[in-house]
Design an enzyme around this catalytic site. Structure first.
Site, PDB file in Angstrom:
ATOM      1  N   HIS A 104       0.890  -1.154   0.097  1.00 33.03           N
ATOM      2  CA  HIS A 104       0.074   0.147  -0.025  1.00 33.03           C
ATOM      3  C   HIS A 104       0.841   1.343  -0.015  1.00 33.03           C
ATOM      4  CE1 HIS A 104      -3.723   2.099   1.471  1.00 33.03           C
ATOM      5  NE2 HIS A 104      -2.771   3.322   1.267  1.00 33.03           N
ATOM      6  N   HIS A 123       1.346   5.311  -1.575  1.00 36.05           N
ATOM      7  CA  HIS A 123       1.386   6.751  -2.371  1.00 36.05           C
ATOM      8  C   HIS A 123       2.373   7.145  -3.071  1.00 36.05           C
ATOM      9  CE1 HIS A 123      -3.104   6.578  -1.035  1.00 36.05           C
ATOM     10  NE2 HIS A 123      -2.376   6.085   0.185  1.00 36.05           N
TER      11      HIS A 123
HETATM   12  C1  NCD Z   1      -3.525   9.173   1.972  1.00 31.92           C
HETATM   13  C2  NCD Z   1      -3.150  10.391   0.967  1.00 31.92           C
HETATM   14  O1  NCD Z   1      -2.563  11.152   1.418  1.00 31.92           O
HETATM   15  O2  NCD Z   1      -3.289   9.720  -0.204  1.00 31.92           O
HETATM   16  N1  NCD Z   1      -3.556   9.637   3.322  1.00 31.92           N
HETATM   17  C3  NCD Z   1      -3.576   9.165   4.442  1.00 31.92           C
HETATM   18  O3  NCD Z   1      -3.582   9.690   5.452  1.00 31.92           O
HETATM   19  N2  NCD Z   1      -3.382   7.748   4.611  1.00 31.92           N
HETATM   20  C4  NCD Z   1      -5.034   8.316   1.608  1.00 31.92           C
HETATM   21  C5  NCD Z   1      -5.285   7.216   2.297  1.00 31.92           C
HETATM   22  O4  NCD Z   1      -4.671   6.195   1.979  1.00 31.92           O
HETATM   23  O5  NCD Z   1      -6.106   7.480   3.325  1.00 31.92           O
HETATM   24 ZN    ZN Z   2      -3.252   5.036   1.835  1.00 33.37          ZN
END
Ligand code: NCD
Ligand code: ZN
Length: 351
Positions: free
Chosen positions: A17, A19
């Site tokens: 997981h 980003h």
């Molecule tokens: C994530 C993001 O910034 O894209 N933020 C987070 O607090 N984890 C989105 C997510 O996974 O909830």
């Molecule tokens: Zn996330």
């Protein structure tokens, strides 16, 4: 005091997981993940979201082009599921090897989720298709009802949304992502169908007090929000238990400082620069370094039906400070544990 081994060698881990964002931010943060992880499930919450095969294939190409030379890193793409998602598009992406999974964000649950499913029933035809294909569904498990206390949103989601969803799709492969509560740990263990959960590094080391330590700490704010101490302890127990259903997912979520340090700062903690080091620290503190490889490198591939990675990484007991600030264009991102000295380091990194 008795101390464990001074180093641990594990198969190269994966991040289930992550980003990565896009553009300058992606190019700035990607090397930190690629230095540790061989593969990562890349979240699709860009603006606009990655919701078609073409968009995911193009995004994958941009990521691959940004991987530092000599580094072996494979992005695994996800399809952003929303009210408008067509089952045929999802199936096409799965069959073509573009989509590794579908991602369900309840609409408005978190960063860039406005186009998520406004009701999970709206994507039932997609879920039916995914169940048939054996394609994993990754779930951001929080209700969005503003009446529900933010610290209860995961537990309420399990009761109100996840339980009926699993009843309706008993064969669907589901990952409850970034679990933050004992409720979620207990639910995963309740032994229903192919059900897994990822656990972040930061939720293993902070509880909700960290968000308010001496003042408000925007860089400790993420979603799902950190919970009480007994939940953190349940996560540590689950991660280090050897249970195959729990595996590594950092949810490293970089935001520019200017977007965090403001009156309505973004949710997300940027752990990519120090994730494996923190997981190693936690497993060491729990005297379970022998189970780090299962959590970081074996349980995830098993869930996804992929082979584990061939290479290895070495983590060693050695004082090390992660880079505190990562430049991204005109702005910068503050890393988790910035300014701290951590007790574990990746072998290739200087102290
Ligand atoms: C994530 C993001 O910034 O894209 N933020 C987070 O607090 N984890 C989105 C997510 O996974 O909830
Ligand atoms: Zn996330």
């Amino acid at each position: 005091m008795a101390s464990g081994p001074d180093s641990v060698t594990i198969r190269r881990p994966d991040d289930w997981h992550l980003h990565l964002r896009d553009g300058e931010m992606m190019r700035a943060v990607l090397p930190y993940s690629a230095r540790q992880f061989a593969r990562a499930i890349v979240m699709p919450n860009l603006v606009p979201p990655v919701a078609t095969v073409a968009a995911a294939a193009a995004y994958r190409e941009r990521i691959v082009a940004a991987v530092p030379p000599g580094t072996d890193f494979t992005p695994l793409m996800t399809c952003y599921l929303g009210d408008a998602t067509r089952p045929d598009e999802v199936e096409l992406g799965w069959r073509e090897g573009v989509f590794a999974a579908g991602k369900l964000y309840p609409a408005h649950a978190t960063t860039n989720s406005a186009e998520g499913a406004s009701d999970v029933r709206n994507i039932y035809p997609v879920l039916e298709r995914m169940q048939r294909l054996g394609m994993p569904l990754l779930i951001h498990g929080e209700v969005t009802d503003p009446e529900v206390d933010i610290f209860d949103r995961e537990a309420v989601f399990i009761e109100r949304v996840l339980t009926p969803l699993l009843d309706d799709f008993p064969e669907l492969k589901v990952v409850l992502e970034h679990v933050t509560t004992k409720d979620a740990v207990d639910f995963i263990r309740s032994g229903r169908q192919p059900l897994g959960a990822t656990i972040t590094a930061h939720h293993l080391v902070i509880n909700r007090n960290a968000i308010f330590a001496g003042g408000i700490r925007p860089h400790m704010y993420c979603l799902p929000i950190a919970k009480r101490e007994h939940h953190r302890l349940a996560l540590r127990e689950a991660a280090t238990s050897g249970d195959q259903r729990f595996f590594l997912g950092t949810d490293s979520a970089p935001h520019a400082r200017s977007a965090k340090e403001m009156d309505c700062g973004c949710a997300g903690i940027f752990t990519a620069p120090c994730a494996m080091e923190i997981y190693a620290q936690v497993f060491d503190e729990e005297s379970r370094l022998d189970r780090l490889e299962a959590f970081a490198s074996l349980n995830g591939p098993r869930f996804y039906g992929l082979p584990p990675n061939e290479g290895e990484i070495v983590l060693e007991r050695r004082a090390w400070s992660p880079p505190s600030e990562v430049a991204a264009g005109d702005d910068s991102v503050l890393a988790f544990a910035a300014g701290e000295t951590l007790p574990w380091a990746l072998r290739s990194d200087p102290s």
